[in-house]
Design a protein around this motif. Structure first.
Motif: not given
Lengths: 371, 667
Positions: B181, B184, B187-188, B198, B208-209, B212, B215-216
């Motif tokens: 978790d 992401p 990354s954010q 990413m 990771a993007h 979220a 990302s999942r």
């Protein structure tokens, strides 16, 4: 007048360079469960769809443009799914590949009908959507067919006379109809239901409680109408207590994840499959290799069905007449060449597909017979 | 006019377009080949720095998690209490910020102990005893690494994307799952309007993007050109198309774990200023282009107008109107052209006048010439008429002569007949006169009574002898008359009938006997009696008569050994009649002309010069045959007559009518 000709030519070129407005690309929507504990079906289906689109785009796309994909996660939640579906419609998709599970299909079909957006269900088999003249078509037959076949197989071939069943109420439209259809056939053959245990997947201790209700029911077989993760955990809970208990799952659970998480506890589990993983059909072998190379993952039934559905949809968009809807075209042709044999539709767009009975042997789905 | 011709205006505009295209193309080439790659290079460098930073941070994060677990394992191993205390595991999970579950696997892969955070939905009991041997991250464990990070997987315990740190002990595995978790969130934090950060796992699925949700979803980006180029390269920049958007991106491969950091910028964002510049540039180019086109058009139109005026003038000159109006132009060349045109018009006018004069003179000469030609033509016509009249007279004369020749022939015939009849009739007359005398004498003796039997018997003998002589001679005369009559009938009537060639030859020779006798000619005839011809015996007779008289008159001189030989033979189509004499013969010069009318070697000695001409005509036209002459001076003459067994019908001349001359002196 030469002058006017030149002027208009120049203006035309100028507008072309300045405005560069591309012609409308084909947009393909995808709706499926992509997050949370139970995403194996959804992400496998998404990958199948992506592979088909990427193959078309590698050949130059459609109408000279790459096909666009818009992917939405329904989180296995009806409310989320309705929002996601509406987003797809608002984005102007030509067709939606999905959803992947029956409960989502029943909760978004009205949006599809209101907006005349065709949905091609991937592994949706609920009876609720059978034989309806709607905007939902699917590559598989309704649950009634599979449950019926499975009941006959277990009774006639395996000599099973009594069973207990546990089913997931979260995907009620699939699981309840599956259980009902199975029971109808099995009892008509002379079999007996010992216990029928509903549970809600994801709720605290639901699995342990559910498995506890099921145990010691003295049935010949216990049938798990659940997703793959729950089926793996239930198998472990049951086999820890009754190591010799014969287990079976509905088609929904028969994904790679069942074996991955079930390990030794799912050995000998009988289930029905929408595909033959060991098929030597060259088209399937090539497809499997592409899929593995692209996603580092085996194509399960969801992957193959989504690939087939996407191939049908894109082919139909390419070939249909401009004044014909996609749905009319597909239901006019009714039969399309796809991986592992042709995909056929009845007049309402329900698939007409066969099924393979498998038994997990040495952590592999081994095909016993085809029904 | 050729259709491919262009107007002056379009030609000028075309050239202008080509000239203006050059700077446009050059600028575009400069932009795309130099400016854009440099820009991309700059951006790639920026992205690479950022990617390296993210990679370092991520590695550090992962490393500190590993350090924590290593510390815990160290403590665990040094704690004497066995088996592992469940509460110790729970305590570790609760205390550390990285891991969310920790479990210990026995040598068969079954979970023998598990510690999980209180958030985890299911009770630990659900997972105790779970068989993890088939889980993907447990398979393909590289040998010799006792501590390592797993691939990214979806945790069945937490339902989140996780990685596990795996510590290999003697007969146990300690597995600690860390949810991703945080990545992401990282990354954010690092992504902004410009950069998209990413992180991708080893199989290039997004873990990771900034979004979220994405990302999942573990979308696999392995198909992007960033990764397809070379799997070994640690740093790659390229254009990518993903999620329906064009990016320019850079991928950096991390050391531990083998993940990728991808920094991407939307094309639309980073090339925005560039495109604005390009648009401004393009608009100004367009404006300049339009302006210059407008001015070029005006200029071209003005030029075109002048050419039109000059054109019109030259057209007028072509039509003969030489009154060229004065023309003024500020452009020297046009002024000169107009002046030259005027001079040209004047020169043409002058030349035309002189031409007209010469033409009149010519016309006069022509008419004189015509008069002279007319005169000559008239004279010629008169001469022609005279000639025609002479020819007519000549033809008339020829007809008369032919007629005379015929009469002469008839005369010969009559003479022959008279001559032949003379002997038998004379003999008969003599015999009958003698009988008369005998009769007178016996009557006298009878009247005198002095008659004796012997005298009477002698009288009777004499009377019988006389009667026999008379009878024989009259018989012969009668035969002759019959024969002559046939000849006469044939000759005069031109009657067609079938006849035997031998008979006609004999008859004619009979009629020609006096002539032949006169010239002491011996005639040998070898004509088979079977040759029958359906034709005109009279005509053939005339031919033979003419040939005989020709030989007698011309060929035989004073010599005594004069011979004529007549032979014949026949096939199914025609008869060949050979007429040969051993007379004087003739030379080639004479031979060439013997069939010509009026040709004679005895002019003034009774020769008409028509005999052989008639022979030729009869054979060719009446009998449908051919005549060929063959002669040598002093060696006789031979005529070969080819006669078809069936003569053509009158008015239908035979297909072949010809004369052959064979002169031996010619050779």
């Amino acid at each position: 007048m030469c002058f006017i000709r030149y002027l208009s030519l120049l203006l035309g070129v100028a507008l072309l360079l300045a405005g560069c407005e591309p012609s409308k690309p084909v947009k393909l929507g995808f709706l499926g469960g992509l997050s949370g504990r139970v995403t194996d079906l959804g992400s496998n289906a998404r990958n199948g769809m992506l592979l088909a689109v990427e193959e078309v785009n590698a050949r130059g796309g459609m109408y000279g443009k790459p096909v666009q994909t818009i992917i939405r996660d329904d989180k296995q939640d009806s409310a989320v799914a309705r929002i996601a579906m509406q987003e797809l419609v608002d984005a102007g998709v030509d067709v939606v590949i999905g959803p992947v599970t029956s409960v989502i299909a029943t909760s978004v079909v009205d949006i599809a009908n209101q907006t005349s957006t065709l949905m091609i269900g991937v592994s949706v088999t609920t009876n609720e959507l059978s034989n309806l003249d709607d905007q939902f078509i699917r590559v598989l037959s309704p649950t009634a067919i599979y449950a019926d076949k499975f009941a006959r197989y277990l009774y006639n071939t395996r000599g099973i006379r009594s069973y207990s069943v546990i089913y997931d109420t979260l995907n009620r439209s699939y699981s309840e109809s599956w259980v009902a259809d199975f029971e109808a056939r099995f009892s008509s053959l002379g079999g007996r239901q010992i216990k029928s245990v509903p549970f809600a997947s994801g709720e605290k201790n639901a699995l342990v409680v559910g498995a506890g209700k099921l145990l010691d029911s003295a049935a010949d077989i216990m049938i798990l109408v659940t997703n793959s993760v729950d089926a793996a955990l239930l198998a472990k809970l049951i086999r820890e207590a009754q190591p010799q208990m014969q287990l079976a799952t509905a088609e929904w659970a028969s994904t790679e994840r069942l074996i991955e998480l079930g390990g030794r506890y799912v050995e000998g589990v009988i289930s029905q499959q929408y595909l033959d993983r060991e098929s030597s059909d060259p088209a399937f072998v090539a497809f499997r290799q592409s899929f593995l190379a692209r996603f580092n993952q085996e194509p399960g039934f969801a992957g193959m069905l989504a690939y087939n559905a996407t191939t049908i949809a894109l082919g139909a968009l390419q070939d249909k007449a401009s004044d014909e809807t996609l749905r009319d075209y597909i239901l006019r042709l009714r039969e399309f060449a796809t991986i592992q044999g042709p995909t056929r539709f009845n007049e309402f767009g329900d698939g007409i597909a066969g099924v393979f009975v498998t038994e997990i042997t040495d952590s592999r789905f081994k095909v016993i017979t085809r029904l | 006019m050729n259709n491919k011709n262009h107007s002056l205006t379009s030609e000028l505009l075309r050239q202008l377009a080509i000239v203006s295209a050059i700077p446009i193309v050059v600028t575009a080439v400069f932009f795309f080949l130099l400016l854009l790659p440099r820009l991309e290079d700059n951006i790639a460098k920026q992205q690479q720095s950022l990617a390296k930073l993210v990679a370092t941070q991520t590695s550090q994060y992962i490393q500190s998690a590993a350090d924590q677990l290593n510390l815990f394992v160290h403590l665990l191993l040094n704690t004497p209490s066995q088996p592992v205390d469940q509460s110790a595991l729970d305590a570790f999970i609760a205390a550390n910020p990285y891991f969310e579950s920790l479990y210990i696997l026995d040598d068969e892969g079954l979970i023998v102990a598990i510690g999980a955070s209180s958030e985890s939905a299911e009770s630990a009991g659900l997972y105790l005893g779970m068989d993890m041997s088939q889980v993907n991250f447990m398979k393909n464990i590289p040998d010799g690494s006792s501590r390592r990070w797993s691939d990214v997987f979806l945790s069945v315990v937490t339902g989140r994307l996780s990685i596990a740190y795996i510590v290999q002990l003697d007969n146990q595995l300690i597995v600690a799952e860390a949810a991703l978790d945080r990545l992401p969130r990282l990354s954010q934090q690092l992504s902004d309007e410009q950069f998209l950060v990413m992180i991708l796992d080893e199989s290039r699925s997004i873990i990771a993007h900034p979004n979220a949700e994405i990302s999942r979803q573990q979308e696999n980006l392995g198909n992007l050109p960033l990764f397809s180029k070379s799997s070994d390269a640690t740093l790659v920049s390229d254009n990518i198309f993903w999620n329906n958007t064009h990016y320019f991106g850079t991928a950096v491969k991390m050391e531990t774990p083998h993940w990728y950091v991808v920094i991407a910028q939307e094309h639309a964002v980073f090339s925005q200023p560039l495109y604005v510049t390009l648009q401004i540039w393009f608009t100004s180019i367009l404006l300049i282009l339009l302006l210059s086109i407008h001015s070029a058009y005006r200029r071209a139109s003005s030029l075109s107008r002048r050419f039109e005026i000059l054109n019109e003038q030259s057209a007028r000159i072509t039509c003969g109107d030489y009154s060229v109006k004065p023309y003024h132009d500020e452009v020297r060349e046009f002024q000169e052209l107009a002046g030259n045109m005027r001079s040209m018009a004047e020169a043409i006018e002058l030349r035309e006048a002189s031409l007209q004069q010469s033409e009149q003179e010519l016309r006069l000469i022509n008419s004189e010439l015509e008069d002279r030609v007319n005169e000559r033509t008239f004279a010629q016509a008169t001469t022609n008429e005279e000639l025609q009249s002479t020819l007519n007279t000549l033809q008339e004369t020829m007809r008369h002569l032919i007629q005379s020749e015929k009469m002469a022939a008839l005369g010969h015939l009559v003479a022959g007949v008279a001559h032949e009849m003379n002997t038998p009739i004379g003999n008969a007359l003599m015999a009958s006169t003698a009988l008369h005398d005998f009769a007178d004498r016996i009557r006298k003796d009878l009247h005198s009574g002095d008659i004796r039997k012997s005298t009477l018997e002698a009288f009777l003998d004499d009377a019988l002898s006389s009667a026999r002589i008379t009878e024989r001679n009259l018989q012969k005369a009668s035969e002759l008359i019959t024969s002559f009559k046939q000849v006469a009938v044939d000759q005069s009537s031109s009657q067609r009938r079938p006849f035997f060639l031998a008979e006609v030859v004999d008859e004619i020779l009979l009629t020609q006997k006096p002539l032949l006798k006169k010239h002491l000619v011996t005639v040998t005839v070898e004509v088979p009696a079977t040759i029958e011809i359906d034709g005109y015996p009279g005509a053939l007779g005339q031919v033979l008569s003419n040939l005989v008289s020709n030989s007698c008159v011309h060929a035989f001189g004073a010599s005594t050994d004069n011979r004529i030989q007549i032979r014949a033979e026949a096939d199914s189509e025609a008869a060949i009649l050979l007429f040969e004499d051993n007379g004087a013969g003739m030379d080639m010069k004479v031979m060439k002309r013997i069939f010509d009318p009026f040709f004679t070697t005895r002019r003034g000695q009774g020769g008409s010069g028509l005999g052989l001409h008639i022979v030729h005509n009869i054979i060719a036209e009446v009998l449908g045959g051919m005549i060929k002459v063959d002669s040598e001076k002093d060696h006789g003459t031979r005529f070969t007559l080819t006669l078809p067994l069936c003569s053509p019908e009158p008015g239908k001349p035979a297909e072949e009518q010809q004369t052959d001359l064979v002169g031996k002196d010619e050779a």
